[in-house]
Design a protein around this motif. Structure first.
Motif, PDB file in Angstrom:
ATOM      1  N   UNK A 124       0.759  -1.123  -0.110  1.00 45.70           N
ATOM      2  CA  UNK A 124       0.070   0.139   0.036  1.00 45.70           C
ATOM      3  C   UNK A 124       0.787   1.410   0.089  1.00 45.70           C
ATOM      4  N   UNK A 125       2.199   1.325  -0.312  1.00 50.08           N
ATOM      5  CA  UNK A 125       3.001   2.176  -0.398  1.00 50.08           C
ATOM      6  C   UNK A 125       3.768   2.595  -1.726  1.00 50.08           C
ATOM      7  N   UNK A 126       3.583   3.600  -2.130  1.00 50.70           N
ATOM      8  CA  UNK A 126       4.571   3.966  -3.395  1.00 50.70           C
ATOM      9  C   UNK A 126       5.452   5.314  -2.961  1.00 50.70           C
ATOM     10  N   UNK A 127       6.538   5.128  -3.902  1.00 46.65           N
ATOM     11  CA  UNK A 127       7.308   6.584  -3.870  1.00 46.65           C
ATOM     12  C   UNK A 127       7.298   7.153  -5.002  1.00 46.65           C
ATOM     13  N   UNK A 128       7.127   8.643  -5.100  1.00 56.17           N
ATOM     14  CA  UNK A 128       7.129   9.306  -6.308  1.00 56.17           C
ATOM     15  C   UNK A 128       8.509  10.175  -6.239  1.00 56.17           C
ATOM     16  N   UNK A 129       9.104   9.747  -7.311  1.00 55.38           N
ATOM     17  CA  UNK A 129      10.621  10.492  -7.802  1.00 55.38           C
ATOM     18  C   UNK A 129      10.110  11.623  -8.708  1.00 55.38           C
ATOM     19  N   UNK A 130      10.098  12.712  -8.045  1.00 58.29           N
ATOM     20  CA  UNK A 130       9.591  13.973  -8.926  1.00 58.29           C
ATOM     21  C   UNK A 130      10.905  14.646  -9.602  1.00 58.29           C
ATOM     22  N   UNK A 131      10.884  15.033 -10.594  1.00 51.88           N
ATOM     23  CA  UNK A 131      12.196  15.790 -11.244  1.00 51.88           C
ATOM     24  C   UNK A 131      11.801  17.171 -11.144  1.00 51.88           C
ATOM     25  N   UNK A 132      12.268  17.897 -10.035  1.00 52.59           N
ATOM     26  CA  UNK A 132      11.906  19.161  -9.985  1.00 52.59           C
ATOM     27  C   UNK A 132      13.363  20.235  -9.628  1.00 52.59           C
ATOM     28  N   UNK A 133      14.397  19.544  -9.981  1.00 51.55           N
ATOM     29  CA  UNK A 133      15.533  20.450  -9.569  1.00 51.55           C
ATOM     30  C   UNK A 133      16.542  20.196 -10.866  1.00 51.55           C
ATOM     31  N   UNK A 134      17.103  21.469 -11.176  1.00 50.40           N
ATOM     32  CA  UNK A 134      17.827  21.346 -12.458  1.00 50.40           C
ATOM     33  C   UNK A 134      19.390  21.508 -11.808  1.00 50.40           C
ATOM     34  N   UNK A 135      20.222  20.309 -12.098  1.00 51.60           N
ATOM     35  CA  UNK A 135      21.391  20.142 -11.497  1.00 51.60           C
ATOM     36  C   UNK A 135      21.629  20.118  -9.970  1.00 51.60           C
ATOM     37  N   UNK A 136      22.638  20.302  -9.414  1.00 54.75           N
ATOM     38  CA  UNK A 136      22.978  20.464  -7.978  1.00 54.75           C
ATOM     39  C   UNK A 136      23.780  21.388  -7.582  1.00 54.75           C
ATOM     40  N   UNK A 137      23.652  21.907  -6.389  1.00 52.98           N
ATOM     41  CA  UNK A 137      24.213  23.128  -5.701  1.00 52.98           C
ATOM     42  C   UNK A 137      25.605  22.536  -5.704  1.00 52.98           C
ATOM     43  N   UNK A 138      26.367  23.524  -6.073  1.00 55.19           N
ATOM     44  CA  UNK A 138      28.162  22.910  -5.792  1.00 55.19           C
ATOM     45  C   UNK A 138      28.762  24.552  -5.071  1.00 55.19           C
ATOM     46  N   UNK A 139      29.757  24.425  -4.666  1.00 61.51           N
ATOM     47  CA  UNK A 139      30.341  25.425  -4.111  1.00 61.51           C
ATOM     48  C   UNK A 139      30.545  26.720  -4.939  1.00 61.51           C
ATOM     49  N   UNK A 140      30.755  26.437  -6.241  1.00 64.11           N
ATOM     50  CA  UNK A 140      30.995  27.420  -7.257  1.00 64.11           C
ATOM     51  C   UNK A 140      29.516  27.919  -7.830  1.00 64.11           C
ATOM     52  N   UNK A 141      28.602  27.300  -7.565  1.00 57.31           N
ATOM     53  CA  UNK A 141      27.064  27.525  -8.274  1.00 57.31           C
ATOM     54  C   UNK A 141      26.503  28.829  -7.496  1.00 57.31           C
ATOM     55  N   UNK A 142      26.044  29.710  -8.425  1.00 54.17           N
ATOM     56  CA  UNK A 142      25.230  30.769  -7.729  1.00 54.17           C
ATOM     57  C   UNK A 142      23.662  30.480  -8.199  1.00 54.17           C
ATOM     58  N   UNK A 143      22.764  30.898  -7.579  1.00 48.95           N
ATOM     59  CA  UNK A 143      21.388  30.470  -7.678  1.00 48.95           C
ATOM     60  C   UNK A 143      20.910  29.311  -7.051  1.00 48.95           C
ATOM     61  N   UNK A 144      19.771  28.904  -7.097  1.00 54.99           N
ATOM     62  CA  UNK A 144      19.092  27.666  -6.600  1.00 54.99           C
ATOM     63  C   UNK A 144      18.783  26.498  -7.791  1.00 54.99           C
ATOM     64  N   UNK A 145      19.050  25.476  -7.499  1.00 56.75           N
ATOM     65  CA  UNK A 145      18.772  24.462  -8.420  1.00 56.75           C
ATOM     66  C   UNK A 145      17.141  24.235  -8.561  1.00 56.75           C
ATOM     67  N   UNK A 146      16.356  24.486  -7.693  1.00 54.16           N
ATOM     68  CA  UNK A 146      14.967  24.278  -7.648  1.00 54.16           C
ATOM     69  C   UNK A 146      14.444  24.868  -9.002  1.00 54.16           C
ATOM     70  N   UNK A 147      13.320  24.262  -9.604  1.00 63.94           N
ATOM     71  CA  UNK A 147      12.595  24.521 -10.726  1.00 63.94           C
ATOM     72  C   UNK A 147      11.074  24.498 -10.655  1.00 63.94           C
ATOM     73  N   UNK A 148      10.440  25.587 -10.134  1.00 64.60           N
ATOM     74  CA  UNK A 148       9.138  25.526  -9.552  1.00 64.60           C
ATOM     75  C   UNK A 148       8.274  24.983 -10.778  1.00 64.60           C
ATOM     76  N   UNK A 149       8.239  25.413 -12.017  1.00 65.53           N
ATOM     77  CA  UNK A 149       7.577  24.973 -13.009  1.00 65.53           C
ATOM     78  C   UNK A 149       7.634  23.452 -13.136  1.00 65.53           C
ATOM     79  N   UNK A 150       8.641  22.994 -12.844  1.00 67.61           N
ATOM     80  CA  UNK A 150       9.014  21.406 -13.229  1.00 67.61           C
ATOM     81  C   UNK A 150       8.151  20.618 -11.975  1.00 67.61           C
ATOM     82  N   UNK A 151       8.462  21.265 -10.583  1.00 66.05           N
ATOM     83  CA  UNK A 151       7.580  20.734  -9.545  1.00 66.05           C
ATOM     84  C   UNK A 151       6.214  20.783  -9.594  1.00 66.05           C
ATOM     85  N   UNK A 152       5.848  22.027 -10.460  1.00 70.22           N
ATOM     86  CA  UNK A 152       4.198  22.164 -10.711  1.00 70.22           C
ATOM     87  C   UNK A 152       3.913  21.061 -11.647  1.00 70.22           C
ATOM     88  N   UNK A 153       4.586  20.903 -12.831  1.00 66.95           N
ATOM     89  CA  UNK A 153       4.214  20.027 -13.892  1.00 66.95           C
ATOM     90  C   UNK A 153       4.397  18.339 -13.062  1.00 66.95           C
TER      91      UNK A 153
END
Length: 160
Positions: free
Chosen positions: A76-105
């Motif tokens: 009675x349990x499922x896991x949903x893997x939702x692709x809502x993040x572009x890349x990953x945060x690294x020490x050199x990255x600026x901005x955040x990986x979250x993509x709200x439009x992808x989470x919405x979809x």
């Protein structure tokens, strides 16, 4: 229409009767190894294996931002893997990986599956950990895509 139920606890141990879907946000790079996915993998091996296979075979499937993969882990349990993040945060990255439009979809796909299964949805504050998102931006998406369709949603805040 009820709102979102907020509880303290572990989203990998959903507190509800009937069919449950544990939802979380993944990146679009095939990386699995930090954040909530560690709790998922401690409990079940199938979601990580399915996600890695989905990414590896992406040339022939729907893997990408806004996609959702559903993995049954218990009767009675499922896991949903939702692709809502572009890349990953690294020490050199600026901005955040979250993509709200992808989470919405992806939440739209989650709502369809939850309705089909008659399931409740259980999640941490998706997109707000390593993805760097804001719950103030994610919560309205959850309300619109899931709660307004009559799907019970519980959000888990881990810890005391």
């Amino acid at each position: 229409m009820k709102g979102i139920t907020y509880v303290r606890g572990d989203a990998t141990a959903p507190q509800a009767k009937g069919v449950k879907i544990v939802a979380h946000v993944c990146n679009d790079l095939g990386g699995w190894g930090k954040g909530f996915v560690l709790a998922v993998s401690r409990r079940w091996s199938e979601p990580e294996a399915a996600y890695r296979r989905w990414h590896r075979e992406r040339a022939g499937n729907d893997f990408g931002l806004g996609a959702a993969q559903f993995v049954q882990v218990e009767p009675y349990v499922w896991v949903a893997n939702l692709i809502g993040q572009r890349g990953m945060r690294t020490g050199r990255s600026s901005g955040v990986p979250v993509r709200y439009e992808a989470i919405d979809a992806a939440l739209g796909l989650l709502a369809d599956r939850a309705a089909e299964l008659g399931a409740s949805v259980h999640m941490p504050r998706i997109g707000c950990g390593l993805a760097g998102g804001s719950w103030a931006r994610v919560e309205p998406l959850v309300l619109r895509r899931l709660v307004e369709r009559g799907i019970p949603v519980t959000v888990y805040d881990f810890g005391a």
